[in-house]
Design a protein around this motif. Structure first.
Motif, short mmCIF file in Angstrom:
data_model
loop_
_atom_site.label_atom_id
_atom_site.label_comp_id
_atom_site.label_asym_id
_atom_site.label_seq_id
_atom_site.Cartn_x
_atom_site.Cartn_y
_atom_site.Cartn_z
N ALA A 108 85.21 28.95 110.84
CA ALA A 108 84.01 28.91 110.00
C ALA A 108 82.72 28.89 110.81
O ALA A 108 81.65 29.19 110.27
N GLY A 109 82.81 28.58 112.09
CA GLY A 109 81.62 28.55 112.92
C GLY A 109 81.47 29.77 113.80
O GLY A 109 80.54 29.85 114.61
N GLN A 110 82.39 30.72 113.67
CA GLN A 110 82.38 31.92 114.51
C GLN A 110 81.98 33.14 113.69
O GLN A 110 82.34 33.26 112.53
N GLU A 111 81.21 34.03 114.29
CA GLU A 111 80.88 35.30 113.65
C GLU A 111 81.95 36.34 114.01
O GLU A 111 82.53 36.28 115.09
N PRO A 112 82.25 37.23 113.09
CA PRO A 112 81.59 37.48 111.79
C PRO A 112 82.13 36.64 110.65
O PRO A 112 81.72 36.80 109.51
N TYR A 113 83.06 35.73 110.97
CA TYR A 113 83.72 34.96 109.92
C TYR A 113 82.75 34.04 109.20
O TYR A 113 82.84 33.83 107.98
N LYS A 114 81.80 33.47 109.95
CA LYS A 114 80.81 32.57 109.36
C LYS A 114 80.02 33.27 108.26
O LYS A 114 79.84 32.73 107.16
N SER A 115 79.53 34.48 108.55
CA SER A 115 78.76 35.23 107.57
C SER A 115 79.63 35.62 106.38
O SER A 115 79.19 35.56 105.22
N ALA A 116 80.86 36.00 106.65
CA ALA A 116 81.75 36.40 105.57
C ALA A 116 82.07 35.23 104.65
O ALA A 116 82.14 35.39 103.43
N LEU A 117 82.23 34.05 105.22
CA LEU A 117 82.57 32.88 104.42
C LEU A 117 81.36 32.30 103.68
O LEU A 117 81.52 31.48 102.78
N SER A 118 80.15 32.73 104.05
CA SER A 118 78.94 32.19 103.42
C SER A 118 78.82 32.60 101.95
O SER A 118 78.17 31.93 101.16
N GLY A 119 79.43 33.73 101.60
CA GLY A 119 79.32 34.21 100.23
C GLY A 119 78.01 34.92 99.93
O GLY A 119 77.77 35.34 98.81
N ASP A 120 77.16 35.03 100.93
CA ASP A 120 75.86 35.68 100.75
C ASP A 120 76.05 37.21 100.82
O ASP A 120 76.49 37.74 101.85
N PRO A 121 75.74 37.93 99.72
CA PRO A 121 75.93 39.40 99.72
C PRO A 121 75.18 40.09 100.84
O PRO A 121 75.69 41.05 101.43
N LYS A 122 73.97 39.60 101.18
CA LYS A 122 73.19 40.21 102.26
C LYS A 122 73.87 40.00 103.61
O LYS A 122 73.89 40.89 104.46
N ALA A 123 74.44 38.82 103.78
CA ALA A 123 75.15 38.54 105.03
C ALA A 123 76.38 39.42 105.15
O ALA A 123 76.71 39.93 106.24
N LEU A 124 77.07 39.64 104.04
CA LEU A 124 78.24 40.51 104.04
C LEU A 124 77.85 41.94 104.38
O LEU A 124 78.52 42.61 105.17
N ALA A 125 76.76 42.39 103.76
CA ALA A 125 76.30 43.76 103.99
C ALA A 125 75.90 43.98 105.45
O ALA A 125 76.01 45.08 105.98
N ALA A 126 75.41 42.91 106.09
CA ALA A 126 74.93 43.03 107.47
C ALA A 126 76.05 43.01 108.49
O ALA A 126 75.81 43.24 109.68
N LEU A 127 77.27 42.76 108.05
CA LEU A 127 78.39 42.68 109.00
C LEU A 127 78.66 44.01 109.68
O LEU A 127 79.07 44.05 110.84
N GLY A 128 78.44 45.10 108.96
CA GLY A 128 78.69 46.42 109.53
C GLY A 128 80.17 46.70 109.68
O GLY A 128 81.03 45.84 109.43
N GLU A 129 80.47 47.93 110.09
CA GLU A 129 81.87 48.35 110.19
C GLU A 129 82.63 47.52 111.22
O GLU A 129 83.78 47.13 111.00
N LYS A 130 81.98 47.19 112.34
CA LYS A 130 82.65 46.42 113.38
C LYS A 130 83.07 45.05 112.86
O LYS A 130 84.19 44.59 113.10
N GLY A 131 82.15 44.38 112.15
CA GLY A 131 82.46 43.06 111.62
C GLY A 131 83.57 43.11 110.58
O GLY A 131 84.46 42.24 110.57
N LEU A 132 83.53 44.11 109.72
CA LEU A 132 84.55 44.24 108.69
C LEU A 132 85.92 44.49 109.31
O LEU A 132 86.93 43.90 108.89
N LEU A 133 85.96 45.36 110.31
CA LEU A 133 87.23 45.64 110.98
C LEU A 133 87.78 44.40 111.67
O LEU A 133 88.99 44.18 111.71
N GLN A 134 86.88 43.58 112.20
CA GLN A 134 87.32 42.35 112.87
C GLN A 134 87.94 41.39 111.87
O GLN A 134 88.96 40.73 112.16
N ILE A 135 87.35 41.31 110.70
CA ILE A 135 87.88 40.43 109.65
C ILE A 135 89.24 40.93 109.17
O ILE A 135 90.19 40.17 108.99
#
Length: 340
Positions: A108-135
């Motif tokens: 929960a304290g590591q990115e991109p997981y922290k942003s993904a777990l926040s539930g914030d749509p803007k944070a999710l959108a900012a993850l980009g393809e790299k962040g999504l693939l990592q998740i």
């Protein structure tokens, strides 16, 4: 002309014989008379589909195609079911990430997981393809294919869509279910060719679409064979093996199907090359694009959408002769639960 009791008896006998013939006639005779696409409004789109199927299945016709060559390929996200607010597989990944974070709170304290777990749509959108693939890599690996399949099935039983409050498997498009059934009734073999994860889709495509797992082509991660005691298993690894999107779709069709399709359906620029591969060939071919135009019953989006962007393929469609289906005007029902 004979009249009287004899004629009356003959009339009754004739009616009875007709009734027996009707009862014993093949169901297919009655299916032909019925509308195979009742959720499609009468109009050019419906007419084009039916005319094409009749052209390629009528023996002796110039465009007749043998049964073995009747291959139809369909994208999944945005073509067979909805894809908003984000791809449903990513919703699964988010829920799985929450479970993994419970077992390992450090995530929960590591990115991109922290942003993904926040539930914030803007944070999710900012993850980009790299962040999504990592998740996806984290949430889809470290377990066997069998275990993953069970996780997806269990998730589909309980997860609810945030807008419709219904299981995701109810967000399938009724007109496309009818189209799949219509093609199969005319001896087409239907395949899914999608950018979604192949193991994720195989968990539900047969009961939902009538498409068995061996007829599903999708993106895949690497797997390895191992013996767990005396039990053989395939374990999912956190590495990408194949991306079945854009130019990858014709490659996947050639690799896993081995026949050039006769019919292809998609909804985004990620399907452009699949449509080109299918239709830019000799003989009768059919390309279809689902255009999301109904903001009331579903969503309206195309050129600027971060999910399911339809821009280049939309411009190309007229020149290629691809049918662009206007969801708002061509479909009288979108989801099965709307049927009366």
């Amino acid at each position: 002309m004979k009249t009287g009791v004899g004629a009356t008896r003959r009339g009754v006998l004739a009616a009875a014989l007709l009734a027996l013939v009707a009862l014993s006639a093949p169901t297919a005779l009655f299916a032909q008379a019925a509308d195979p696409l009742p959720s499609w409004n009468e109009g050019a789109a419906k007419q084009q589909i039916r005319a094409f199927v009749e052209r390629v299945t009528r023996e002796g016709a110039p465009d007749f195609v043998p049964v073995a060559e009747r291959v139809a390929v369909f994208d999944n996200d945005g073509t067979l079911w909805s894809e908003k607010p984000v791809y449903f597989q990513f919703m699964f990944a988010l829920d799985r990430l929450k479970e993994l974070a419970k077992a390992n709170p450090a995530l929960a304290g590591q990115e991109p997981y922290k942003s993904a777990l926040s539930g914030d749509p803007k944070a999710l959108a900012a993850l980009g393809e790299k962040g999504l693939l990592q998740i996806v890599a984290l949430t889809h690996s470290g377990i066997t294919v069998t275990e993953f399949n069970a996780l997806v099935r269990d998730w589909l039983k309980t997860a609810r869509h945030p807008r419709f409050d219904r299981p995701y498997t109810e967000l399938v498009f009724q007109p496309m279910l009818e189209l799949l059934a219509y093609l199969r009734a005319n001896d087409f073999k239907t395949f899914i060719v999608s950018g979604g994860g192949v193991e994720f889709m195989r968990a539900f495509t047969e009961p939902v679409y009538g498409i068995p797992p061996e007829q599903v082509v999708g993106s895949s991660g690497k797997t390895e064979f191992a013996l767990d005691g005396d039990t053989p298993v395939l374990r999912k690894l956190p590495e990408v093996e194949f991306i079945d999107d854009g130019p990858g779709k014709p490659v996947g069709i050639n690799r896993f199907i081995g026949r050039r399709p006769l019919f292809a359906a998609g909804n985004s620029d990620g399907d452009e090359q699949m449509l080109q591969w299918t239709t830019m060939n000799t003989g009768a071919r059919f390309g279809l694009i689902v255009h999301h135009t109904d903001a009331v019953r579903e969503w309206a989006y195309d050129r600027n959408s971060p999910v399911g962007r339809l821009d280049k393929a939309l411009d190309e469609a007229p020149a290629r002769g691809w049918l662009v289906v206007d969801m708002k005007n061509d479909w009288n029902v979108i989801y099965p639960f709307e049927k009366k």
